[in-house]
Write a protein that holds these residues in place. Structure first.
Motif, PDB file in Angstrom:
ATOM      1  N   PHE A  18       0.834  -1.187   0.000  1.00  0.00           N
ATOM      2  CA  PHE A  18       0.000   0.000   0.000  1.00  0.00           C
ATOM      3  C   PHE A  18       0.872   1.241   0.000  1.00  0.00           C
ATOM      4  CE2 PHE A  18      -2.806  -3.211   1.629  1.00  0.00           C
ATOM      5  CZ  PHE A  18      -4.008  -2.902   1.027  1.00  0.00           C
ATOM      6  N   HIS A  19       0.322   2.302  -0.539  1.00  0.00           N
ATOM      7  CA  HIS A  19       0.973   3.598  -0.541  1.00  0.00           C
ATOM      8  C   HIS A  19       0.055   4.528   0.241  1.00  0.00           C
ATOM      9  CE1 HIS A  19       3.660   2.008  -3.558  1.00  0.00           C
ATOM     10  NE2 HIS A  19       2.590   1.555  -4.181  1.00  0.00           N
ATOM     11  N   VAL A  20       0.535   5.054   1.345  1.00  0.00           N
ATOM     12  CA  VAL A  20      -0.268   5.877   2.231  1.00  0.00           C
ATOM     13  C   VAL A  20       0.321   7.273   2.273  1.00  0.00           C
ATOM     14  CG1 VAL A  20      -1.089   6.164   4.604  1.00  0.00           C
ATOM     15  CG2 VAL A  20      -0.877   3.858   3.634  1.00  0.00           C
ATOM     16  N   LEU A  21      -0.527   8.257   2.060  1.00  0.00           N
ATOM     17  CA  LEU A  21      -0.138   9.648   2.164  1.00  0.00           C
ATOM     18  C   LEU A  21      -0.810  10.226   3.399  1.00  0.00           C
ATOM     19  CD1 LEU A  21       1.137  12.249   0.927  1.00  0.00           C
ATOM     20  CD2 LEU A  21      -1.081  12.626  -0.155  1.00  0.00           C
ATOM     21  N   VAL A  22      -0.029  10.795   4.290  1.00  0.00           N
ATOM     22  CA  VAL A  22      -0.568  11.456   5.475  1.00  0.00           C
ATOM     23  C   VAL A  22      -0.394  12.951   5.271  1.00  0.00           C
ATOM     24  CG1 VAL A  22      -0.343  11.776   7.971  1.00  0.00           C
ATOM     25  CG2 VAL A  22       0.020   9.501   6.972  1.00  0.00           C
ATOM     26  N   GLY A  23      -1.501  13.677   5.297  1.00  0.00           N
ATOM     27  CA  GLY A  23      -1.465  15.128   5.190  1.00  0.00           C
ATOM     28  C   GLY A  23      -1.698  15.733   6.555  1.00  0.00           C
ATOM     29  N   VAL A  24      -0.857  16.662   6.945  1.00  0.00           N
ATOM     30  CA  VAL A  24      -0.967  17.320   8.244  1.00  0.00           C
ATOM     31  C   VAL A  24      -1.159  18.806   7.996  1.00  0.00           C
ATOM     32  CG1 VAL A  24       0.199  17.794  10.425  1.00  0.00           C
ATOM     33  CG2 VAL A  24       0.516  15.593   9.308  1.00  0.00           C
ATOM     34  N   THR A  25      -2.253  19.347   8.516  1.00  0.00           N
ATOM     35  CA  THR A  25      -2.561  20.741   8.200  1.00  0.00           C
ATOM     36  C   THR A  25      -2.655  21.642   9.421  1.00  0.00           C
ATOM     37  OG1 THR A  25      -4.934  20.326   8.233  1.00  0.00           O
ATOM     38  CG2 THR A  25      -3.801  20.028   6.132  1.00  0.00           C
ATOM     39  N   LEU A  59      13.549  -6.608   6.485  1.00  0.00           N
ATOM     40  CA  LEU A  59      12.822  -5.341   6.471  1.00  0.00           C
ATOM     41  C   LEU A  59      11.349  -5.674   6.326  1.00  0.00           C
ATOM     42  CD1 LEU A  59      15.141  -3.380   4.037  1.00  0.00           C
ATOM     43  CD2 LEU A  59      15.143  -3.344   6.537  1.00  0.00           C
ATOM     44  N   ARG A  60      10.564  -5.310   7.288  1.00  0.00           N
ATOM     45  CA  ARG A  60       9.147  -5.637   7.263  1.00  0.00           C
ATOM     46  C   ARG A  60       8.330  -4.355   7.228  1.00  0.00           C
ATOM     47  NH1 ARG A  60       8.484 -10.988   8.932  1.00  0.00           N
ATOM     48  NH2 ARG A  60      10.374 -11.837   9.797  1.00  0.00           N
ATOM     49  N   ARG A  61       7.448  -4.282   6.271  1.00  0.00           N
ATOM     50  CA  ARG A  61       6.542  -3.150   6.191  1.00  0.00           C
ATOM     51  C   ARG A  61       5.387  -3.516   5.286  1.00  0.00           C
ATOM     52  NH1 ARG A  61       9.182   1.028   1.975  1.00  0.00           N
ATOM     53  NH2 ARG A  61       9.504  -0.528   0.405  1.00  0.00           N
ATOM     54  N   TRP A  62       4.291  -2.870   5.492  1.00  0.00           N
ATOM     55  CA  TRP A  62       3.114  -3.136   4.680  1.00  0.00           C
ATOM     56  C   TRP A  62       2.817  -1.973   3.748  1.00  0.00           C
ATOM     57  CZ3 TRP A  62      -0.692   0.425   5.204  1.00  0.00           C
ATOM     58  CH2 TRP A  62      -0.680   1.188   6.367  1.00  0.00           C
ATOM     59  N   ALA A  63       3.509  -0.860   3.939  1.00  0.00           N
ATOM     60  CA  ALA A  63       3.168   0.315   3.141  1.00  0.00           C
ATOM     61  C   ALA A  63       4.363   1.224   2.961  1.00  0.00           C
ATOM     62  CB  ALA A  63       2.053   1.110   3.820  1.00  0.00           C
ATOM     63  N   ASP A  64       4.337   1.954   1.852  1.00  0.00           N
ATOM     64  CA  ASP A  64       5.192   3.119   1.713  1.00  0.00           C
ATOM     65  C   ASP A  64       4.369   4.262   2.299  1.00  0.00           C
ATOM     66  OD1 ASP A  64       7.297   1.900   0.356  1.00  0.00           O
ATOM     67  OD2 ASP A  64       6.243   2.070  -1.552  1.00  0.00           O
ATOM     68  N   LEU A  65       4.973   5.056   3.152  1.00  0.00           N
ATOM     69  CA  LEU A  65       4.250   6.138   3.801  1.00  0.00           C
ATOM     70  C   LEU A  65       4.945   7.445   3.485  1.00  0.00           C
ATOM     71  CD1 LEU A  65       2.494   5.999   7.105  1.00  0.00           C
ATOM     72  CD2 LEU A  65       3.959   7.965   6.677  1.00  0.00           C
ATOM     73  N   MET A  66       4.165   8.410   3.017  1.00  0.00           N
ATOM     74  CA  MET A  66       4.708   9.717   2.682  1.00  0.00           C
ATOM     75  C   MET A  66       3.935  10.771   3.467  1.00  0.00           C
ATOM     76  SD  MET A  66       4.997  11.605  -0.998  1.00  0.00           S
ATOM     77  CE  MET A  66       6.477  10.747  -1.487  1.00  0.00           C
ATOM     78  N   LEU A  67       4.604  11.829   3.820  1.00  0.00           N
ATOM     79  CA  LEU A  67       4.009  12.909   4.590  1.00  0.00           C
ATOM     80  C   LEU A  67       4.047  14.199   3.789  1.00  0.00           C
ATOM     81  CD1 LEU A  67       3.037  14.184   7.297  1.00  0.00           C
ATOM     82  CD2 LEU A  67       5.461  14.479   7.840  1.00  0.00           C
ATOM     83  N   VAL A  68       2.921  14.917   3.794  1.00  0.00           N
ATOM     84  CA  VAL A  68       2.857  16.260   3.237  1.00  0.00           C
ATOM     85  C   VAL A  68       2.278  17.139   4.336  1.00  0.00           C
ATOM     86  CG1 VAL A  68       1.857  17.754   1.469  1.00  0.00           C
ATOM     87  CG2 VAL A  68       2.504  15.413   0.881  1.00  0.00           C
TER      88      VAL A  68
END
Length: 172
Positions: A18-25, A59-68
């Protein structure tokens, strides 16, 4: 969140990536960000497992996580109105509406109770976005009432629910 099927070269434990984008405003969301990211990455069941031959570790992970993080308190109104003046609002405007987009409103109680806010939240829901509602408590500004961002556990639970719901689909 965007998902893609695993590559044939990946280890057999791979179900999906999964590719997850977290937006923080806002500042409150920014304060909760380390815990949120940590808890998101701890979601079980969607692991990607591979060995790193150089480091000799798994290396264990279920997602690429990006932050904006534009830290723009008016993002709710901008997204509802189609305004694209920072990276996050541009990404949301270009979002594939067939993929889930979750939003967690948080603001001062008086702002939350304003009729414009209800219209803006309604518009985002009309786009198909999923609201994780704010909660009532004493806010940083001293107000008591609705407007606080949902608890991290609530947000992670909703993300997990949606990931597993979409996990059976093989669409990118």
């Amino acid at each position: 969140m965007e998902s893609s099927a695993s590559s044939p070269a990946a280890a057999p434990l791979v179900k999906r990536q999964f590719h997850v984008l977290v937006g923080v405003t806002g500042s409150v969301a920014a304060l909760k960000l380390p815990l949120l990211v940590s808890r998101l990455l701890d979601i079980p069941g969607m692991w990607k497992c591979r060995s790193d031959p150089v480091l000799h570790i798994d290396l264990r992970r279920w997602a690429d996580l990006m932050l904006v993080a534009p830290l723009d308190a008016n993002t709710l109104g901008k997204v509802a109105s189609g305004i694209c003046d920072n990276l996050l609002t541009c990404v949301i405007r270009a979002w594939d509406c067939r993929k889930p987009l979750l939003f967690c409103p948080a603001m001062n109680t008086v702002m939350w109770e304003h009729p414009i806010t209800a219209q803006q939240v309604g518009q985002l829901k009309a786009f198909g976005y999923v609201e994780i509602p704010c909660v009532a408590k004493k806010l940083v500004c001293g107000d008591q009432g609705l407007g606080a961002m949902a608890e991290v556990g609530t947000i992670v639970g909703k993300v997990e629910e949606i990931l597993f719901r979409h996990g059976g689909s093989q669409q990118s």
